[in-house]
Design an enzyme around this catalytic site. Structure first.
Site, PDB file in Angstrom:
ATOM      1  N   GLU A 154      -0.214  19.618  -7.303  1.00  0.00           N
ATOM      2  CA  GLU A 154      -0.253  18.978  -5.980  1.00  0.00           C
ATOM      3  C   GLU A 154       0.870  19.520  -5.092  1.00  0.00           C
ATOM      4  OE1 GLU A 154      -1.617  15.008  -5.898  1.00  0.00           O
ATOM      5  OE2 GLU A 154      -0.965  14.661  -3.831  1.00  0.00           O
ATOM      6  N   LEU A 157      -4.038   4.801  -2.917  1.00  0.00           N
ATOM      7  CA  LEU A 157      -4.171   4.371  -4.320  1.00  0.00           C
ATOM      8  C   LEU A 157      -4.228   5.572  -5.261  1.00  0.00           C
ATOM      9  CD1 LEU A 157      -6.618   1.358  -3.901  1.00  0.00           C
ATOM     10  CD2 LEU A 157      -4.139   1.436  -3.730  1.00  0.00           C
ATOM     11  N   SER A 193      -6.095   8.583  -5.320  1.00  0.00           N
ATOM     12  CA  SER A 193      -7.284   9.264  -5.828  1.00  0.00           C
ATOM     13  C   SER A 193      -6.913  10.700  -6.199  1.00  0.00           C
ATOM     14  CB  SER A 193      -8.398   9.261  -4.784  1.00  0.00           C
ATOM     15  OG  SER A 193      -8.074  10.079  -3.684  1.00  0.00           O
ATOM     16  N   SER A 194      -5.904  11.256  -5.515  1.00  0.00           N
ATOM     17  CA  SER A 194      -5.534  12.657  -5.789  1.00  0.00           C
ATOM     18  C   SER A 194      -5.005  12.807  -7.214  1.00  0.00           C
ATOM     19  CB  SER A 194      -4.512  13.161  -4.764  1.00  0.00           C
ATOM     20  OG  SER A 194      -3.360  12.357  -4.739  1.00  0.00           O
ATOM     21  N   GLY A 197      -7.764   8.595   0.105  1.00  0.00           N
ATOM     22  CA  GLY A 197      -6.770   8.587   1.170  1.00  0.00           C
ATOM     23  C   GLY A 197      -6.251   7.209   1.546  1.00  0.00           C
ATOM     24  N   ALA A 198      -6.456   6.222   0.692  1.00  0.00           N
ATOM     25  CA  ALA A 198      -6.008   4.856   1.008  1.00  0.00           C
ATOM     26  C   ALA A 198      -4.642   4.550   0.405  1.00  0.00           C
ATOM     27  CB  ALA A 198      -7.030   3.842   0.502  1.00  0.00           C
ATOM     28  N   HIS A 229      10.127   4.196  -2.139  1.00  0.00           N
ATOM     29  CA  HIS A 229      11.048   5.210  -1.621  1.00  0.00           C
ATOM     30  C   HIS A 229      12.260   5.374  -2.538  1.00  0.00           C
ATOM     31  CE1 HIS A 229       9.029   6.141   2.202  1.00  0.00           C
ATOM     32  NE2 HIS A 229       8.648   4.879   2.190  1.00  0.00           N
ATOM     33  N   ASP A 237       2.646   8.994  -9.527  1.00  0.00           N
ATOM     34  CA  ASP A 237       1.188   8.824  -9.561  1.00  0.00           C
ATOM     35  C   ASP A 237       0.573   9.477 -10.792  1.00  0.00           C
ATOM     36  OD1 ASP A 237       1.878   7.844  -7.122  1.00  0.00           O
ATOM     37  OD2 ASP A 237       0.685   9.256  -5.944  1.00  0.00           O
ATOM     38  N   ASP A 283      11.627   6.990  -5.620  1.00  0.00           N
ATOM     39  CA  ASP A 283      11.281   8.121  -6.514  1.00  0.00           C
ATOM     40  C   ASP A 283      12.059   9.388  -6.163  1.00  0.00           C
ATOM     41  OD1 ASP A 283       9.825   8.380  -4.138  1.00  0.00           O
ATOM     42  OD2 ASP A 283       8.001   9.124  -5.112  1.00  0.00           O
TER      43      ASP A 283
END
Ligand code: ADP
Ligand code: MG
Length: 412
Positions: free
Chosen positions: A187, A132, A134-135, A129-130, A42, A199, A44
């Site tokens: 995104e 990590l 993936s998006s 959606g975990a 929190h 990310d 960023d």
């Protein structure tokens, strides 16, 4: 996750075969990793510091040019194929996985890139959606693949050759920071998710054996050594509480309220990044209690990230682990974004042997924890945490054993 070169080559071969089965022709294959944030939560959106590492779970994109202006995209994860016309791309999201691909295509087009038709096969092992990311891994893999393929799709001589000859140099002239920004924009603006730059940045710039200290304001970064005998062990609580999104927006608003309150005394403070612990000590009493505690987390966390970077550079993992513990406490008590499942996972990890430190990672209210664990203690760690978590919650956690991995590149 330790991949031997042989395993990677085999997988590349399998993907190539699958691509031929679906589309014919022989593809180039690219991959971009998921990520885990070691410390700096929190921070960023407060213009502060984060410390992510790319992990060995990744999304692979196999791609070959087409003779026409179509983009045909097949996701192995969703067993689904979609088709787009480059001259009639959708202007808005469809709330479909292909948004992540088309968003990147749209941003490339907007940046003036001249794209040709292509077939794409997407196949990832980052848990979806975990938390990590993936998006970011699919966005960065697609963006890099399209940039590296470039305008060559329009070149018929190249198109007609069975294999495109080009060195497997993944350090091409692609600007990785621009790529990350473009994917973040995809995104934010196309998919419609309010994410920071972390990310996409680490999926682009990650390096094997290194974590990344990133200044989210200037985008300056420094690579930090993660010793090879330490595993990054990610424990998935398998829960995601529904208030996560609303609470996230509320935290952002509380941080903004903190800046507004403090800037009466600190006219140059644009974000909590500009406020020191001493400033907060002097002026924080005037803030409402909740806002003061939110500020204390962010300001303390920024300081911890910088201390943690120094600790890694000195190889002092004990100090690093202690900062992770403090980070968790602060997220739990001051920022109030943890939950009973995350706290339980952290407590269980603390009981295992060979653990330097552990904390929740990601936005909170579920998702994952990260632990730094001595490699030879990993198996016992997994047993302790798995059994304990299942006994208390009735739910079997997933545990991913990772090491710091490379950012996006060409695989074959
Ligand atoms: P996270 O980034 O934490 O994994 P997100 O909700 O941000 O979670 O992104 C997950 C979404 O990204 C998936 O629901 C899907 O739409 C898209 N995605 C990721 N990997 C793939 C893939 N291999 N194939 C198709 N879509 C993917
Ligand atoms: Mg994501």
């Amino acid at each position: 996750m330790h991949n031997t070169n042989l395993a990677v080559e085999n997988h590349a071969h399998d993907l190539g075969q699958r691509f031929i089965q679906l589309f014919g022709g022989s593809p180039r294959i690219y991959q971009a990793p998921g990520r885990v944030n070691l410390i700096g939560e929190h921070t960023d959106y407060n213009d502060g510091f984060v410390m992510p590492a790319a992990i060995g779970f990744c999304t692979r994109v196999s791609i070959a040019p087409r003779h026409d202006r179509k983009l045909v995209i097949h996701s192995e994860n969703y067993s689904e194929q979609v088709e787009f016309d480059l001259d009639r791309l959708p202007a808005a999201r469809a709330r479909h996985w292909s948004d992540y691909v088309i968003g990147v295509v749209q941003m490339l087009v907007r940046s003036g890139k001249n794209l040709g038709g292509a077939n794409l096969l997407v196949d990832g092992n980052v848990p979806l959606g975990a938390g990590l990311s993936s998006s970011a891994s699919i966005e960065v893999a697609v963006g890099y693949a399209l940039l590296d393929l470039g305008d060559r799709a329009l070149d018929q001589t190249e198109l007609d050759r069975t294999e495109i000859e080009r060195p497997k140099d993944d350090r091409t002239n692609i600007d990785r920071t621009k790529l990350a920004l473009l994917c973040q924009q995809a995104e934010n603006e196309f998919v419609g998710a309010r994410c920071g730059i972390m990310d996409q940045f680490v999926a682009s710039h990650g390096e094997h054996g290194k974590a990344l200290l990133l200044d989210c304001r200037s985008l300056e970064y420094r690579l930090l050594p993660v010793p090879g005998d330490v595993a990054l062990v990610i424990c998935n609580t398998m829960v995601k509480h529904s208030m996560a999104k609303g609470e996230y927006n509320q935290r952002r608003a509380e941080c903004e309220a903190g800046v507004r309150g403090l800037s009466k005394h600190l006219p140059n403070a644009r974000a909590l990044r500009d406020v020191t612990p001493e400033d907060l000590e002097a002026y924080g009493r005037e803030l409402p209690d909740v806002v003061m505690r939110r500020c204390r987390h962010v300001i303390g966390e920024n300081a911890r990230v910088l201390q943690a970077a120094a600790a890694l550079e000195l190889g002092d993992l004990q100090a690093f682990g202690n900062l992770m513990r403090e980070s968790h406490r602060s997220l739990r008590d001051d920022f109030e974004v943890s939950c009973s499942e995350l706290d339980l996972m952290v407590e269980l990890a603390e009981q295992a042997e060979g653990v330097y430190g552990t904390r929740m990672t990601g936005g909170g209210f579920g998702g994952c924890t990260i632990a730094l664990v001595q490699v030879d203690c990993v198996e016992a760690f997994k047993r302790t945490v798995q059994e304990g978590y299942e006994r208390s919650t009735g739910c079997k956690p997933e545990i991913y054993v990772c090491s710091a991995a490379d950012g996006v590149g060409r695989l074959a």
